[in-house]
Design an enzyme around this catalytic site. Structure first.
Site, PDB file in Angstrom:
ATOM      1  CD  GLU A  67      -1.730  -2.396   1.336  1.00 11.52           C
ATOM      2  OE1 GLU A  67      -0.853  -2.684   2.176  1.00 11.52           O
ATOM      3  OE2 GLU A  67      -2.277  -3.254   0.610  1.00 11.52           O
ATOM      4  CG  ASP A  94       8.323 -21.126   4.160  1.00 10.80           C
ATOM      5  OD1 ASP A  94       9.518 -20.816   3.993  1.00 10.80           O
ATOM      6  OD2 ASP A  94       7.876 -21.645   5.192  1.00 10.80           O
ATOM      7  CG  HIS A  97       2.206 -12.698  -0.073  1.00 15.17           C
ATOM      8  ND1 HIS A  97       1.164 -12.393  -0.904  1.00 15.17           N
ATOM      9  CD2 HIS A  97       2.060 -11.901   1.004  1.00 15.17           C
ATOM     10  CE1 HIS A  97       0.409 -11.458  -0.364  1.00 15.17           C
ATOM     11  NE2 HIS A  97       0.945 -11.120   0.798  1.00 15.17           N
ATOM     12  NE  ARG A 136      20.729  -5.715   4.575  1.00 20.31           N
ATOM     13  CZ  ARG A 136      21.333  -6.803   5.069  1.00 20.31           C
ATOM     14  NH1 ARG A 136      20.993  -7.281   6.256  1.00 20.31           N
ATOM     15  NH2 ARG A 136      22.280  -7.412   4.379  1.00 20.31           N
TER      16      ARG A 136
HETATM   17  N1  INI Z   1       3.676  -6.447   4.016  1.00 19.56           N
HETATM   18  C1  INI Z   1       4.870  -5.960   4.398  1.00 19.56           C
HETATM   19  O1  INI Z   1       5.038  -4.723   4.469  1.00 19.56           O
HETATM   20  N2  INI Z   1       5.891  -6.801   4.722  1.00 19.56           N
HETATM   21  C2  INI Z   1       5.747  -8.159   4.641  1.00 19.56           C
HETATM   22  O2  INI Z   1       6.732  -8.872   4.966  1.00 19.56           O
HETATM   23  C3  INI Z   1       4.506  -8.694   4.238  1.00 19.56           C
HETATM   24  N3  INI Z   1       4.335 -10.127   4.140  1.00 19.56           N
HETATM   25  O3  INI Z   1       5.262 -10.890   4.489  1.00 19.56           O
HETATM   26  O4  INI Z   1       3.284 -10.631   3.741  1.00 19.56           O
HETATM   27  C4  INI Z   1       3.462  -7.792   3.912  1.00 19.56           C
HETATM   28  N4  INI Z   1       2.248  -8.249   3.515  1.00 19.56           N
HETATM   29  C5  INI Z   1       1.091  -7.385   3.411  1.00 19.56           C
HETATM   30  C6  INI Z   1       1.018  -6.620   2.073  1.00 19.56           C
HETATM   31  O5  INI Z   1       1.974  -5.591   2.021  1.00 19.56           O
HETATM   32  C7  INI Z   1      -0.362  -5.976   1.895  1.00 19.56           C
HETATM   33  O6  INI Z   1      -0.635  -5.137   2.990  1.00 19.56           O
HETATM   34  C8  INI Z   1      -1.478  -7.025   1.768  1.00 19.56           C
HETATM   35  O7  INI Z   1      -1.178  -7.957   0.747  1.00 19.56           O
HETATM   36  C9  INI Z   1      -2.821  -6.331   1.409  1.00 19.56           C
HETATM   37  O8  INI Z   1      -2.736  -5.645   0.171  1.00 19.56           O
END
Ligand code: INI
Length: 159
Positions: A67, A94, A97, A136
């Protein structure tokens, strides 16, 4: 600036121009918020250090890294800022995504840079583990928020 061999917080202080005239927007993802707060703190301290007025730093939040693109767009449309920093942390899981989110936010921020007359800075960690993120975000590899703030100053003064 930083490479894989260089500390993210290392830069030549004397090479950074006075930034007291700049206004900076920062959009922060809530996913991995402890890490992102460390990045945010590094960014704000760096901006203040180089003269940006606290009243001219605007911080908004979005749910996740995916977002960040929309959050940055909304900030560009509603705030009179010279640069916008996107802060987030995507940690490899894993599933694919991770790749989709990294790709989405990378393309999204790139696209904003071409769509607005404003620089958007990529302060997003894309790492394999929480440990790598911590390294980091103020750990042994420095702080990506510092790097992002230095870049925002340089690009905010670019025109
Ligand atoms: N969003 C992150 O900012 N970091 C992540 O590691 C992460 N993982 O691992 O899934 C993550 N998922 C949420 C994604 O950014 C969205 O908010 C979601 O898919 C809804 O659009």
């Amino acid at each position: 600036m930083a490479t894989s061999l260089k500390n993210l917080s290392d830069y030549d202080f004397t090479s950074i121009p006075d930034a007291s005239g700049l206004s900076i927007g920062i959009v922060v993802a809530e996913w991995n918020i402890e890490i992102n707060n460390q990045l945010l703190q590094g960014a704000i301290e760096t901006l203040l250090h180089h003269g940006v007025d606290k009243a001219n730093i605007f911080v908004n939040y979005v749910p996740g890294a995916f977002e960040l693109t929309y959050g940055c767009k909304v900030m560009a449309e509603n705030y009179d800022v010279d640069a916008i920093i996107a802060i987030g942390t995507v940690i490899q899981g894993d599933t694919p995504h991770f790749d989709y989110i990294c790709q989405g936010v990378t393309y999204g921020i790139s696209e904003l840079n071409l769509s607005f007359d404003l620089p958007f800075i990529f302060g997003v960690l894309t790492v394999n583990s929480l440990e790598q993120a911590q390294e980091r975000a103020g750990g042994k590899h420095g702080n990506k928020g510092v790097e992002a703030a230095v870049t925002a100053i340089k690009m905010g003064l670019y025109n």
